[in-house]
Design a protein around this motif. Structure first.
Motif, PDB file in Angstrom:
ATOM      1  N   MET A   1       0.904  -1.276   0.038  1.00 21.22           N
ATOM      2  CA  MET A   1      -0.194   0.078   0.031  1.00 21.22           C
ATOM      3  C   MET A   1       0.880   1.217  -0.100  1.00 21.22           C
ATOM      4  O   MET A   1       2.025   1.388   0.605  1.00 21.22           O
ATOM      5  CB  MET A   1      -0.923  -0.045   1.194  1.00 21.22           C
ATOM      6  N   ASP A   2       0.498   2.394  -0.902  1.00 23.90           N
ATOM      7  CA  ASP A   2       1.271   3.489  -1.020  1.00 23.90           C
ATOM      8  C   ASP A   2       0.610   4.290   0.254  1.00 23.90           C
ATOM      9  O   ASP A   2      -0.283   4.067   0.630  1.00 23.90           O
ATOM     10  CB  ASP A   2       1.343   3.995  -2.253  1.00 23.90           C
ATOM     11  N   THR A   3       1.391   5.464   0.431  1.00 25.54           N
ATOM     12  CA  THR A   3       1.027   6.633   1.172  1.00 25.54           C
ATOM     13  C   THR A   3      -0.383   7.202   1.001  1.00 25.54           C
ATOM     14  O   THR A   3      -1.212   7.301   1.895  1.00 25.54           O
ATOM     15  CB  THR A   3       2.181   7.471   1.452  1.00 25.54           C
TER      16      THR A   3
ATOM     17  N   ALA B   1      -7.748   5.416   3.274  1.00 26.48           N
ATOM     18  CA  ALA B   1      -8.279   4.673   4.122  1.00 26.48           C
ATOM     19  C   ALA B   1      -8.408   5.123   5.736  1.00 26.48           C
ATOM     20  O   ALA B   1      -9.514   5.260   6.304  1.00 26.48           O
ATOM     21  CB  ALA B   1      -7.564   3.021   4.312  1.00 26.48           C
ATOM     22  N   LEU B   2      -7.499   5.811   6.165  1.00 25.08           N
ATOM     23  CA  LEU B   2      -7.522   6.091   7.379  1.00 25.08           C
ATOM     24  C   LEU B   2      -8.453   7.493   7.602  1.00 25.08           C
ATOM     25  O   LEU B   2      -8.967   7.672   8.384  1.00 25.08           O
ATOM     26  CB  LEU B   2      -6.069   6.784   7.858  1.00 25.08           C
ATOM     27  N   ALA B   3      -8.601   8.403   6.462  1.00 24.05           N
ATOM     28  CA  ALA B   3      -9.425   9.517   6.430  1.00 24.05           C
ATOM     29  C   ALA B   3     -10.951   8.741   6.163  1.00 24.05           C
ATOM     30  O   ALA B   3     -11.776   9.530   7.133  1.00 24.05           O
ATOM     31  CB  ALA B   3      -9.142  10.260   5.289  1.00 24.05           C
ATOM     32  N   ALA B   4     -11.010   7.855   5.829  1.00 25.84           N
ATOM     33  CA  ALA B   4     -12.454   7.292   5.651  1.00 25.84           C
ATOM     34  C   ALA B   4     -12.873   6.817   6.908  1.00 25.84           C
ATOM     35  O   ALA B   4     -13.979   6.809   7.210  1.00 25.84           O
ATOM     36  CB  ALA B   4     -12.531   6.275   4.586  1.00 25.84           C
ATOM     37  N   LEU B   5     -11.897   6.117   7.615  1.00 24.41           N
ATOM     38  CA  LEU B   5     -12.328   5.648   8.987  1.00 24.41           C
ATOM     39  C   LEU B   5     -12.315   6.614  10.306  1.00 24.41           C
ATOM     40  O   LEU B   5     -12.881   6.234  11.208  1.00 24.41           O
ATOM     41  CB  LEU B   5     -11.117   4.516   9.383  1.00 24.41           C
TER      42      LEU B   5
ATOM     43  N   LEU C   1      -3.252  -2.142   5.047  1.00 24.26           N
ATOM     44  CA  LEU C   1      -3.054  -1.082   5.943  1.00 24.26           C
ATOM     45  C   LEU C   1      -2.417  -1.321   7.014  1.00 24.26           C
ATOM     46  O   LEU C   1      -1.429  -0.466   7.575  1.00 24.26           O
ATOM     47  CB  LEU C   1      -4.385  -0.099   6.184  1.00 24.26           C
ATOM     48  N   LEU C   2      -2.660  -2.347   7.789  1.00 17.76           N
ATOM     49  CA  LEU C   2      -1.894  -2.728   8.841  1.00 17.76           C
ATOM     50  C   LEU C   2      -0.407  -2.900   8.565  1.00 17.76           C
ATOM     51  O   LEU C   2       0.415  -2.454   9.477  1.00 17.76           O
ATOM     52  CB  LEU C   2      -2.494  -4.032   9.543  1.00 17.76           C
ATOM     53  N   VAL C   3       0.018  -3.651   7.371  1.00 17.54           N
ATOM     54  CA  VAL C   3       1.300  -3.887   7.345  1.00 17.54           C
ATOM     55  C   VAL C   3       1.953  -2.404   7.106  1.00 17.54           C
ATOM     56  O   VAL C   3       2.851  -2.044   7.357  1.00 17.54           O
ATOM     57  CB  VAL C   3       1.383  -4.586   5.780  1.00 17.54           C
ATOM     58  N   PHE C   4       1.164  -1.691   6.299  1.00 22.44           N
ATOM     59  CA  PHE C   4       1.886  -0.122   6.125  1.00 22.44           C
ATOM     60  C   PHE C   4       2.202   0.492   7.369  1.00 22.44           C
ATOM     61  O   PHE C   4       3.002   1.116   7.450  1.00 22.44           O
ATOM     62  CB  PHE C   4       1.041   0.639   5.437  1.00 22.44           C
TER      63      PHE C   4
END
Length: 105
Positions: A1-3, A9-13, A83-86
């Motif tokens: 996953m790139d930045t 994803a983080l913004a959506a959550l 996302l968790l790996v990132f």
């Protein structure tokens, strides 16, 4: 996953209703849930839920599929895992990590 994808994803959550929706879909597993059942479980109007589902979908966190007259939404576990790996890829200075156990607060 790139930045850029991680930020999306983080913004959506980072919104209470979307986070609740996503957590419910994670709990439902790969089978997913119909939009009407999601709205019922969360006590959310259909119009609000539709907006939140669109945001989660654009972030790649959920998928939608047609089953008869219903649209079934499901969490994309591959995106969640990416996302968790990132977020943890440089954890512990490159040394094998062990989970930190402790009481939840």
């Amino acid at each position: 996953m790139d930045t850029k994808a991680a930020i999306a994803a983080l913004a959506a959550l980072a919104q209470e209703s979307r986070l609740a929706t996503y957590r419910l879909l994670v709990q439902s597993g790969p089978v997913g849930m119909a939009a009407s059942k999601i709205a019922e479980a969360l006590g959310m109007p259909a119009s609000s839920l539709s907006f939140h589902l669109k945001e989660l979908s654009h972030a790649g966190l959920i998928t939608a599929r047609q089953e008869g007259r219903f649209i079934i939404y499901a969490a994309r576990f591959d995106t969640m895992n990416d996302l968790l790996v990132f977020l943890t890829e440089n954890c512990c200075s490159g040394n094998p990590c062990t989970p930190v156990c402790g009481a939840r607060t």
